[in-house]
Design a protein around this motif. Structure first.
Motif, PDB file in Angstrom:
ATOM      1  N   UNK A   1      44.623  54.117  76.928  1.00  0.00           N
ATOM      2  CA  UNK A   1      44.426  53.977  75.435  1.00  0.00           C
ATOM      3  C   UNK A   1      43.127  52.863  75.136  1.00  0.00           C
ATOM      4  N   UNK A   2      42.846  53.256  73.726  1.00  0.00           N
ATOM      5  CA  UNK A   2      41.707  52.311  73.095  1.00  0.00           C
ATOM      6  C   UNK A   2      42.197  51.502  71.991  1.00  0.00           C
ATOM      7  N   UNK A   3      41.908  50.142  72.274  1.00  0.00           N
ATOM      8  CA  UNK A   3      42.219  49.270  71.073  1.00  0.00           C
ATOM      9  C   UNK A   3      40.887  48.985  70.264  1.00  0.00           C
ATOM     10  N   UNK A   4      40.911  49.026  68.818  1.00  0.00           N
ATOM     11  CA  UNK A   4      39.778  48.807  68.172  1.00  0.00           C
ATOM     12  C   UNK A   4      39.983  47.990  66.821  1.00  0.00           C
ATOM     13  N   UNK A   5      38.951  47.252  66.598  1.00  0.00           N
ATOM     14  CA  UNK A   5      38.889  46.464  65.343  1.00  0.00           C
ATOM     15  C   UNK A   5      37.510  46.658  64.571  1.00  0.00           C
ATOM     16  N   UNK A   6      37.660  47.003  63.541  1.00  0.00           N
ATOM     17  CA  UNK A   6      36.310  46.820  62.818  1.00  0.00           C
ATOM     18  C   UNK A   6      36.542  46.350  61.399  1.00  0.00           C
ATOM     19  N   UNK A   7      35.825  45.169  61.197  1.00  0.00           N
ATOM     20  CA  UNK A   7      36.100  44.221  60.020  1.00  0.00           C
ATOM     21  C   UNK A   7      34.807  43.852  59.515  1.00  0.00           C
ATOM     22  N   UNK A   8      34.724  43.854  58.127  1.00  0.00           N
ATOM     23  CA  UNK A   8      33.510  43.315  57.371  1.00  0.00           C
ATOM     24  C   UNK A   8      33.866  41.988  56.301  1.00  0.00           C
ATOM     25  N   UNK A   9      33.212  41.022  56.569  1.00  0.00           N
ATOM     26  CA  UNK A   9      33.471  39.914  55.730  1.00  0.00           C
ATOM     27  C   UNK A   9      32.519  39.893  54.643  1.00  0.00           C
ATOM     28  N   UNK A  10      33.115  40.107  53.362  1.00  0.00           N
ATOM     29  CA  UNK A  10      31.931  40.270  52.274  1.00  0.00           C
ATOM     30  C   UNK A  10      31.572  38.672  51.667  1.00  0.00           C
ATOM     31  N   UNK A  11      30.597  38.524  51.564  1.00  0.00           N
ATOM     32  CA  UNK A  11      29.929  37.392  50.880  1.00  0.00           C
ATOM     33  C   UNK A  11      29.856  37.409  49.284  1.00  0.00           C
ATOM     34  N   UNK A  12      29.789  38.650  48.797  1.00  0.00           N
ATOM     35  CA  UNK A  12      30.268  38.684  47.382  1.00  0.00           C
ATOM     36  C   UNK A  12      30.704  40.294  47.272  1.00  0.00           C
ATOM     37  N   UNK A  13      30.739  40.576  45.823  1.00  0.00           N
ATOM     38  CA  UNK A  13      31.292  42.004  45.688  1.00  0.00           C
ATOM     39  C   UNK A  13      30.303  43.105  46.205  1.00  0.00           C
ATOM     40  N   UNK A  14      30.686  44.275  46.755  1.00  0.00           N
ATOM     41  CA  UNK A  14      29.858  45.379  47.226  1.00  0.00           C
ATOM     42  C   UNK A  14      28.907  45.944  46.370  1.00  0.00           C
TER      43      UNK A  14
ATOM     44  N   UNK B   1      25.956  40.825  50.559  1.00  0.00           N
ATOM     45  CA  UNK B   1      25.975  40.320  51.791  1.00  0.00           C
ATOM     46  C   UNK B   1      27.162  40.447  52.425  1.00  0.00           C
ATOM     47  N   UNK B   2      27.168  40.881  53.714  1.00  0.00           N
ATOM     48  CA  UNK B   2      28.374  40.936  54.564  1.00  0.00           C
ATOM     49  C   UNK B   2      28.210  40.880  56.114  1.00  0.00           C
ATOM     50  N   UNK B   3      29.401  40.585  56.829  1.00  0.00           N
ATOM     51  CA  UNK B   3      29.289  40.193  58.021  1.00  0.00           C
ATOM     52  C   UNK B   3      30.267  40.933  59.084  1.00  0.00           C
ATOM     53  N   UNK B   4      29.847  41.908  59.602  1.00  0.00           N
ATOM     54  CA  UNK B   4      30.843  42.956  60.529  1.00  0.00           C
ATOM     55  C   UNK B   4      31.010  42.170  61.586  1.00  0.00           C
TER      56      UNK B   4
END
Length: 418
Positions: A211-224, A230-233
């Motif tokens: 199996x494969x575990x995955x996490x993809x997240x993006x912290x947003x510094x302001x509105x897209x 600005x964002x931080x993946x």
């Protein structure tokens, strides 16, 4: 001065990708192919409550990889996948889908019974005349921000992983991901975490659980939608092979990929030029258990700039790594050689240039064309059998054309839940 030497000096100083980006920036650009052709919408439309649809999702493709180096063999993929399915909305926040997934390559009559994501190395294990899989997805929206998905999850391009971690070509060839997925979308955070169960075992089976575990997240510094977003993946992939009830003597194998970085998106909204995106990511790999790969741990740095118009996009990127293993990424991004057994490249560096054209004819119907150039700079190949030898710079390229069709037909609207 030797041209390759000059380019190598620029790359070592970190300036080449800037020069390429500036050149790309003056071109006429336009929309990114993954968003138009590969992505699948994951929102539940509450207006469809108690409605039953028949949907046919299809992606036809012709993809050619011309790998002119000893990194990996080249190959061509002509074919299509198709998913005929029924879609029912028993409640405003629940969506059920059921059908089949089938993959076909023109000119062949044998397919592997599983693990189609390992093309072109799929000639191990039982083969079958067709490649047809059951397809089922149960999706619950607890709110507009939180969704839970069972069965066939929203995989591939929907995870929005960087190319060193996930090869876009897998949107064509990989089996649909199956397991459990949590989607979380807040103004300050976008999160996708999942388990893709690739191989199930019974007691005394002669293959390992996988199996494969995955996490993809993006912290947003302001509105897209802000002028400068600005964002931080943060991205993680972990592949595990093992189990306690199989009948094999194979050791447990666990390999991890991860990436963290920062991104800037200029939403221009003037004329045809829509967006310019700059992203940097630091990637890492770690072989926690097993000896699948000749390298224990490694790292890499990926910098990319993309400009998007209405129907075109161009990109440029610079990649360098040290002993990095890419689980599902383009093999050109990894240090191990897939053409020479147990060999790996020492400190490989690569320049990437790409262009794509997309056109949407109607809702759910889109055409995509792309071309990518991968220029591998001078390096050294460490081969246990023959020692260390220099490798000259090589140009590799790929091109493809794709057509996504996803029509949906309303069969019936019920007065109450079935």
């Amino acid at each position: 001065m030797n041209q390759t030497y000059f380019i190598g000096r620029l790359c070592r100083r970190g300036w080449l990708w800037v020069i390429i980006s500036l050149v790309a920036g003056v071109c006429r650009l336009q929309a990114q192919l993954p968003e138009t052709v590969y992505l699948s919408g994951s929102r539940i439309d509450s207006l469809h409550v108690h409605k039953l649809f028949v949907t046919v999702d299809n992606l036809s493709f012709f993809k050619n990889n011309e790998w002119a180096s000893n990194m990996a063999p080249g190959y061509t993929l002509p074919g299509f996948w198709i998913q005929p399915k029924a879609v029912y909305y028993p409640a405003k926040n629940i969506k059920l889908e059921g059908g089949v997934h089938s993959l076909w390559f023109w000119g062949t009559n044998q397919y592997p019974s599983y693990a189609y994501s390992q093309l072109p190395y799929w000639n191990k294990g039982q083969k079958q005349a067709t490649h047809i899989l059951p397809y089922f997805r149960a999706q619950i929206a607890f709110s507009r921000q939180v969704q839970l998905v069972f069965g066939n999850i929203y995989g591939g391009a929907n995870h929005r992983l960087i190319e060193p971690l996930y090869h876009p070509e897998l949107n064509l060839t990989a089996d649909p991901e199956t397991g459990l997925q949590l989607l979380y979308d807040l103004p300050w955070l976008q999160l996708d975490t999942w388990v893709n169960w690739t191989k199930f075992i019974y007691r005394s089976d002669t293959h390992q659980e996988s199996f494969v575990y995955g996490l993809s997240s993006r912290l947003r510094g302001n509105r897209p939608e802000a002028r400068l977003h600005v964002s931080f993946p943060v991205q993680v992939l972990a592949q595990h092979q093992g189990g306690q009830i199989d009948a094999t003597d194979l050791p447990v194998q666990t390999v991890l990929n991860a990436a963290v970085g920062a991104a800037l998106d200029w939403n221009l909204r003037r004329g045809a030029l829509e967006r310019i995106s700059l992203e940097w990511a630091l990637a890492g790999s770690y072989q926690h258990a097993g000896q699948t790969w000749p390298l224990k741990r490694g790292h890499g740095s990926f910098t990319s700039l993309t400009a998007t118009w209405t129907a075109f996009s161009v990109k440029s990127a610079y990649w360098e790594c040290d002993r990095f293993i890419s689980l599902f990424g383009n093999p050109l991004y990894g240090a191990p050689s897939l053409a020479v057994q147990d060999a790996y490249f020492e400190h490989p560096k690569m320049i990437v240039l790409g262009a794509a054209y997309t056109r949407t004819f109607a809702p759910g119907m889109a055409l995509g064309i792309d071309f990518d150039l991968y220029y591998r700079l001078d390096s050294y190949l460490n081969d246990p059998a023959s020692g260390v030898s220099p490798v000259d710079a090589k140009a590799n390229y790929s091109f493809g054309i794709y057509f996504r069709v996803n029509p949906s037909f309303l069969l019936v609207k019920t007065r109450k839940q079935l």
